[in-house]
Design an enzyme around this catalytic site. Structure first.
Site, PDB file in Angstrom:
ATOM      1  CD  GLN A 113      -3.291   0.171   0.336  1.00  0.00           C
ATOM      2  OE1 GLN A 113      -3.572  -0.982   0.558  1.00  0.00           O
ATOM      3  NE2 GLN A 113      -3.920   0.904  -0.558  1.00  0.00           N
ATOM      4  CE  LYS A 116      -2.519  -1.139  -3.776  1.00  0.00           C
ATOM      5  NZ  LYS A 116      -3.715  -1.914  -3.391  1.00  0.00           N
ATOM      6  CE  LYS A 128      -5.408  -3.909   2.590  1.00  0.00           C
ATOM      7  NZ  LYS A 128      -5.527  -3.391   1.223  1.00  0.00           N
ATOM      8  CG  ASP A 168      -8.418  -5.802   1.107  1.00  0.00           C
ATOM      9  OD1 ASP A 168      -7.806  -5.110   0.287  1.00  0.00           O
ATOM     10  OD2 ASP A 168      -8.217  -7.033   1.204  1.00  0.00           O
ATOM     11  CB  THR A 212     -10.552  -1.637  -7.088  1.00  0.00           C
ATOM     12  OG1 THR A 212     -10.721  -0.862  -5.905  1.00  0.00           O
ATOM     13  CG2 THR A 212      -9.229  -2.364  -7.038  1.00  0.00           C
ATOM     14  CG  ASN A 243     -15.824  -3.704  -5.035  1.00  0.00           C
ATOM     15  OD1 ASN A 243     -14.707  -3.204  -5.148  1.00  0.00           O
ATOM     16  ND2 ASN A 243     -16.929  -3.046  -5.302  1.00  0.00           N
ATOM     17  CB  SER A 379      -9.960   5.831  -0.853  1.00  0.00           C
ATOM     18  OG  SER A 379     -10.730   4.662  -0.704  1.00  0.00           O
TER      19      SER A 379
HETATM   20  N1  GLU Z   1      -8.156  -2.252  -0.068  1.00  0.00           N
HETATM   21  C1  GLU Z   1      -7.965  -1.424  -1.222  1.00  0.00           C
HETATM   22  C2  GLU Z   1      -6.550  -1.582  -1.723  1.00  0.00           C
HETATM   23  O1  GLU Z   1      -6.015  -2.665  -1.669  1.00  0.00           O
HETATM   24  C3  GLU Z   1      -8.433   0.004  -1.015  1.00  0.00           C
HETATM   25  C4  GLU Z   1      -7.812   0.757   0.112  1.00  0.00           C
HETATM   26  C5  GLU Z   1      -8.453   2.133   0.337  1.00  0.00           C
HETATM   27  O2  GLU Z   1      -9.328   2.547  -0.403  1.00  0.00           O
HETATM   28  O3  GLU Z   1      -8.007   2.761   1.310  1.00  0.00           O
HETATM   29  O4  GLU Z   1      -5.946  -0.681  -2.243  1.00  0.00           O
END
Ligand code: GLU
Length: 447
Positions: A113, A116, A128, A168, A212, A243, A379
């Site tokens: 994350q 990303k 996370k 998630d 996503t 999703n 987000s």
């Molecule tokens: N769980 C999602 C990811 O893997 C979204 C995380 C978010 O929106 O904060 O990126």
């Protein structure tokens, strides 16, 4: 000590310190193996021990989640939040509720994350969380009580400027609703920006649900364009039916491609007429039933429990289920079937051996930290709307998402070109994400 010896020493320390956390080791190795040329170009980051600091989470919270089930029996789960890196903004990342969740899984997801979120260019750090709670077969009331207990502990660590969870696996709009309600009750604040993925009527953003899956398809389309190709009339295989998968299918169909197969943990369906999205949504989202129900009512479809969805011949494969679901055998099958591109909608769905096989065969490979960045990017757009007490129309948000994905794609390519081969999106994503975080960490001093 030369650069590669330093990187090996960092990896050895990760394995020592985080013993048994195989997924975290894998995610760290995947990034570290690309950092050699980057660190050679930036000796100041070696000096400041940026990599050593980056691989150690800023904070890890592990807590008990007690709750009472519908039979009056006390249940005890374990909750986690790994606040990994806040150099670029408050910790941001989803919550996963699944029986497989443990510290190593949360750490791998949190580590991914960081990079990303950096790639999106939006001001979000990486984190996370989740719990080893299995929502399968649980009633609505049980889910609510679990979410309330989970948030009763977690709320003290959150805040719109501190740490902002989202969904998630196992956490969707319903769970975010219960989590938000309990946060609001405990803090006596309607702090919309503390969670994302909220309902549209109470601070959510248009296009967040779709983001996503849509973003992954945008990324795949951008990769194809570099070879003068696109998604029109392409056969696409999607793994998963949650999703991410559902909205990836929707976008592929909107761009003229045809998704001929998708899966869940109980098998996969092949439908040469193209997956009927309304039927899939009815089964998976409304009825929360198994995918086998799809083939029971759709004459063109067959359900299978043998082999894998990746054995189904396709031009493009979008693994959208979970980590390490696409292994070397699957990669060999994809190459044999002439697959052009693989874009990861899930986090780390391809094993390192699979990635190697795809790369050697010249299959375009979009790593999750780039290809699935559209969810967290949207987000961040939701947080922006919350901060300004505004609500953007669907089109404005969806077009901002498309721009972010195209920018992430360009950044990966140009950075990969600078340090090696422009088609090496993994190199580009790791190097570009690292550079953004490293620059901020270096500026902030030794903290
Ligand atoms: N769980 C999602 C990811 O893997 C979204 C995380 C978010 O929106 O904060 O990126």
């Amino acid at each position: 000590m030369d650069v590669s010896a330093r990187i090996e020493a960092v990896y050895a320390q990760i394995v020592r310190r985080n013993s048994g956390e195989a997924e975290f080791h894998q995610a760290a190795r995947e990034v570290l193996q690309n950092l050699g040329p980057v660190l050679s170009a930036h000796p100041e980051y070696l000096e400041a021990r940026i990599v050593e600091r980056l691989c150690e989470p800023e904070r890890q919270v592990i807590f008990r989640v007690p709750w009472v089930d519908d039979h009056g029996v006390v249940q005890v789960n374990r909750g986690f939040r790994v606040e990994f890196n806040s150099a670029l903004g408050p910790y941001k990342g989803g919550l996963r509720f699944h029986p497989s969740v443990n510290l190593g899984i949360v750490k791998f997801l949190g580590f991914e994350q960081i990079f990303k979120n950096a790639l999106t260019g939006l001001a979000i750090g990486g984190g996370k969380g989740g719990a080893d709670f299995d929502p399968k077969g649980r009633s609505q009331a049980e889910i609510m009580r679990f979410c309330q207990s989970f948030m009763t502990e977690l709320h003290r660590h959150l805040g719109e400027h501190t740490d902002i969870p989202a969904g998630d696996i196992g956490v969707g709009g319903r769970e975010i609703g219960y989590l938000f309600g309990q946060y609001k009750r405990l803090t006596n604040r309607f702090e919309a920006g503390v969670l994302t993925g909220k309902g549209l009527g109470w601070g959510g953003s248009h296009a967040r649900t779709e983001a996503t899956g849509y973003g992954t398809v945008h990324f795949a389309q951008e990769m194809l364009r570099t070879r003068g190709q696109d998604l029109a009339d392409r056969r696409v295989v999607v793994s998963g039916s949650g999703n991410v998968a559902v909205y990836a299918i929707e976008k592929v169909h909107a761009l003229g491609g045809r998704v001929v197969a998708c899966s869940d943990s109980g098998g996969y369906v092949v439908d040469d007429d193209g997956i009927d999205l309304e039927l899939l949504k009815e089964i998976k989202e409304n009825r929360r039933a198994r995918l086998s129900a799809y083939a029971e009512v759709r004459p063109t479809a067959t359900h299978s429990v043998r082999g894998s969805v990746f054995d189904v011949p396709c031009d493009i494969a979008l693994p959208c289920a979970t980590q390490n679901e696409l292994d070397d055998q699957h990669a060999v099958a994809l190459v044999k079937n002439g697959t052009l591109a693989v874009a990861e909608g899930a986090n780390m769905p391809c094993t390192p051996a699979a990635v190697e096989i795809l790369r050697e065969a010249g299959v375009l490979f979009g790593p999750g930290k780039a290809a699935n960045a559209g969810g967290v990017a949207t987000s961040a757009l939701e947080m922006r709307q919350n901060a300004s007490r505004d609500s953007w129309p669907f089109e404005r948000t969806a077009s901002a998402l498309a721009t972010v994905m195209s920018d992430v794609h360009t950044l990966c390519r140009t950075t990969a070109d600078r340090f090696g081969d422009p088609d090496d999106y993994a190199l580009g994503a790791n190097a570009a994400g690292f550079l953004r975080v490293a620059e901020a960490m270096d500026a902030h001093g030794v903290i």
